[in-house]
Design an enzyme around this catalytic site. Structure first.
Site, mmCIF file in Angstrom:
data_model
loop_
_atom_site.group_PDB
_atom_site.id
_atom_site.type_symbol
_atom_site.label_atom_id
_atom_site.label_comp_id
_atom_site.label_asym_id
_atom_site.label_seq_id
_atom_site.Cartn_x
_atom_site.Cartn_y
_atom_site.Cartn_z
ATOM 1 N N HIS A 140 0.834 -1.206 0.000
ATOM 2 C CA HIS A 140 0.000 0.000 0.000
ATOM 3 C C HIS A 140 0.870 1.258 0.000
ATOM 4 O O HIS A 140 1.242 1.769 1.047
ATOM 5 C CB HIS A 140 -0.892 -0.046 1.257
ATOM 6 N N HIS B 55 1.358 5.148 -1.946
ATOM 7 C CA HIS B 55 0.864 6.167 -2.882
ATOM 8 C C HIS B 55 2.075 6.864 -3.490
ATOM 9 O O HIS B 55 2.790 7.589 -2.792
ATOM 10 C CB HIS B 55 -0.041 7.179 -2.166
ATOM 11 N N ASP C 258 -8.741 2.463 -3.188
ATOM 12 C CA ASP C 258 -8.256 3.071 -1.941
ATOM 13 C C ASP C 258 -8.331 4.593 -1.947
ATOM 14 O O ASP C 258 -8.020 5.242 -2.942
ATOM 15 C CB ASP C 258 -6.824 2.651 -1.632
ATOM 16 N N HIS D 130 -5.398 -1.198 5.752
ATOM 17 C CA HIS D 130 -5.235 -0.417 6.995
ATOM 18 C C HIS D 130 -6.317 -0.607 8.061
ATOM 19 O O HIS D 130 -7.060 0.319 8.385
ATOM 20 C CB HIS D 130 -5.067 1.073 6.684
ATOM 21 N N ASP E 37 0.834 2.559 3.741
ATOM 22 C CA ASP E 37 -0.093 3.625 3.348
ATOM 23 C C ASP E 37 0.656 4.961 3.236
ATOM 24 O O ASP E 37 0.133 6.011 3.609
ATOM 25 C CB ASP E 37 -1.290 3.732 4.292
HETATM 26 ZN ZN LIG Z 1 -7.092 3.875 2.326
#
Ligand SMILES: [Zn+2]
Length: 429
Positions: free
Chosen positions: A57, A59, A151, A231, A304
């Site tokens: 995860h 970004h 997400d 998460h 995340d």
């Molecule tokens: Zn998320």
């Protein structure tokens, strides 16, 4: 010609010291007194050798928000954190909902060369939640997408979620759900509880996460498909996952480093650095998450990593963006929250940060044991030093770390991606 390395005296998964010979992209040999003509020697006395970490995860923000992060800066940050593979989330601009966009991200990762980039495909077109994206085309593309997620948004429509779960069975894919019931969290700013009541901030109830997780476990079981829960942040979510796993359903879950270390009392200073989705929860939730990661109810640590430019975070709480960066601090935070508390040993850390996430993402060349024949994806980690986190030295383009100023243990000394160092002596190569 590729370089050959002999790593001398590393404690493999925290156990007995041994030498590793890295040659032609693989671990050629593990043993004692290893040597090879022309090999560069890395003194790993006191260091722990772990398999290259795998993030489910991340970004990376490219395409579209290159002011916050690019594939190159994000993967440099990943390498510094000990990662050899990351899954790049789909909520870019444009959204990664076609074969064209996922191939673009995948290609940018290959060009940068700091770690493998596996694009996550959007579940629905434009992550708008209304029509399924081209899941099959993304799976068949050069990027070979296996993880799909909206997400940032929840796939809240039960019928769309059911169809997505059914669809990905054909290529052994998995739907990674951001579990957030939208109506229950309208305008929500932080965890709903004592602290939100005291601060007068709109609360984000645990049930908004738990209701979606329960529904999706039931849906995954009903259609016989794979669900991954992003998460996880509440004790109640842990209970639901424990129940679903006891049924033998194909459900996996992740927890972030920040949810393992921080709680909602930090919001009392109204510093938006602590604003995140899902929100920081209570100390009791943190305890439950740690125990669940220790007993395997939660399968993986996932960062995340959510970079934001300064102006998006250094503003009033209400207007600030949600998210924290985490690639360069994940291993130290896990050492602090899980290893130094006696909840996980380094074998467990390797399992939750490499073996299991690689399995969930269906990555065949990552998350392999440190033995002869495996791809040479290796991290050398020094657990001894304690340093104060200073984001100004990060490789990430963004600085929104909630751990800034905090003293954390450990330091990544080297990262090898298929035998090639991306980090050596703590420095990017
Ligand atoms: Zn998320």
């Amino acid at each position: 010609m590729s370089r050959t390395f002999v790593i001398k005296g590393a404690r493999i998964l925290g156990e007995e010291p041994a030498d590793l010979l890295l040659r032609d992209g693989v671990i050629a040999e593990v043993g004692s007194g290893l040597d090879a003509a022309g090999a560069e020697v890395v003194d790993a006395d006191g260091l722990i050798a772990l398999p290259g970490l795998v993030d489910l995860h991340t970004h990376l923000r490219e395409p579209g928000r290159e002011d916050a992060e690019t594939v190159e800066t994000g993967t440099r940050a990943a390498a510094r954190g000990g990662y050899t593979a990351v899954h790049a989330m789909a909520n870019t601009h444009p959204v990664a909902d076609t074969a064209g966009v996922v191939e673009q991200v995948w290609r940018l990762g290959r060009e940068a060369g700091f770690c493998d980039v596996h694009p996550v495909g959007a579940v629905t077109q434009g992550i708008a939640g209304r029509q399924l994206a081209e899941l099959g085309a993304m799976a068949d593309s050069a990027a070979q997408v296996r993880v799909f997620s909206d997400d940032g948004h929840c796939v809240s429509d039960a019928m769309i979620m059911r169809r997505a779960l059914e669809y990905v069975k054909a290529f052994d894919g998995v739907i990674a759900q951001h579990a957030q019931e939208p109506r229950l969290t309208e305008g929500a700013q932080m965890n709903e509880g004592e602290v939100s009541a005291r601060l007068g901030l709109p609360g984000w109830p645990a049930v908004a996460e738990e209701a979606i997780i329960a529904r999706d476990c039931l849906l995954a079981a009903h259609v016989g498909s794979r669900l991954h829960v992003c998460h996880v942040s509440t004790a109640g979510s842990v209970e639901i996952l424990r129940w679903a796993k006891s049924k033998g359903w194909r459900v996996t879950a992740e927890v972030t480093p920040h949810h393992l270390l921080l709680d909602d009392t930090l919001v009392e200073g109204y510093d938006p650095i602590y604003k995140v989705n899902p929100p920081l929860r209570t100390a009791e939730d943190v305890t439950a998450l740690r125990e669940a990661l220790a007993d395997g109810t939660i399968d993986a640590v996932a960062t995340d990593h959510a970079p934001h430019p300064v102006e998006a975070k250094e503003t009033e709480w209400d207007c600030a963006a949600m998210g924290m960066i985490g690639l360069e601090t994940a291993l130290p935070v896990v050492q602090q929250a899980m290893v130094e508390t006696g909840l996980l040993d380094w074998v467990g850390v390797a399992d939750r940060m490499s073996f299991r996430p690689a399995r969930i993402g269906r990555l065949s060349g990552q998350g392999r044991p440190l033995e002869a024949g495996s791809p040479a994806n290796v991290v050398l980690y020094d657990p001894a030093p304690r340093t104060v986190v200073d984001p100004s030295g990060f490789a990430s383009k963004s600085r929104n770390s909630p751990f800034a100023g905090l003293e954390l243990p450990g330091r990544v000394v080297a990262t090898f991606l298929r035998g090639r160092p991306t980090v050596l002596e703590g420095k990017l190569q």
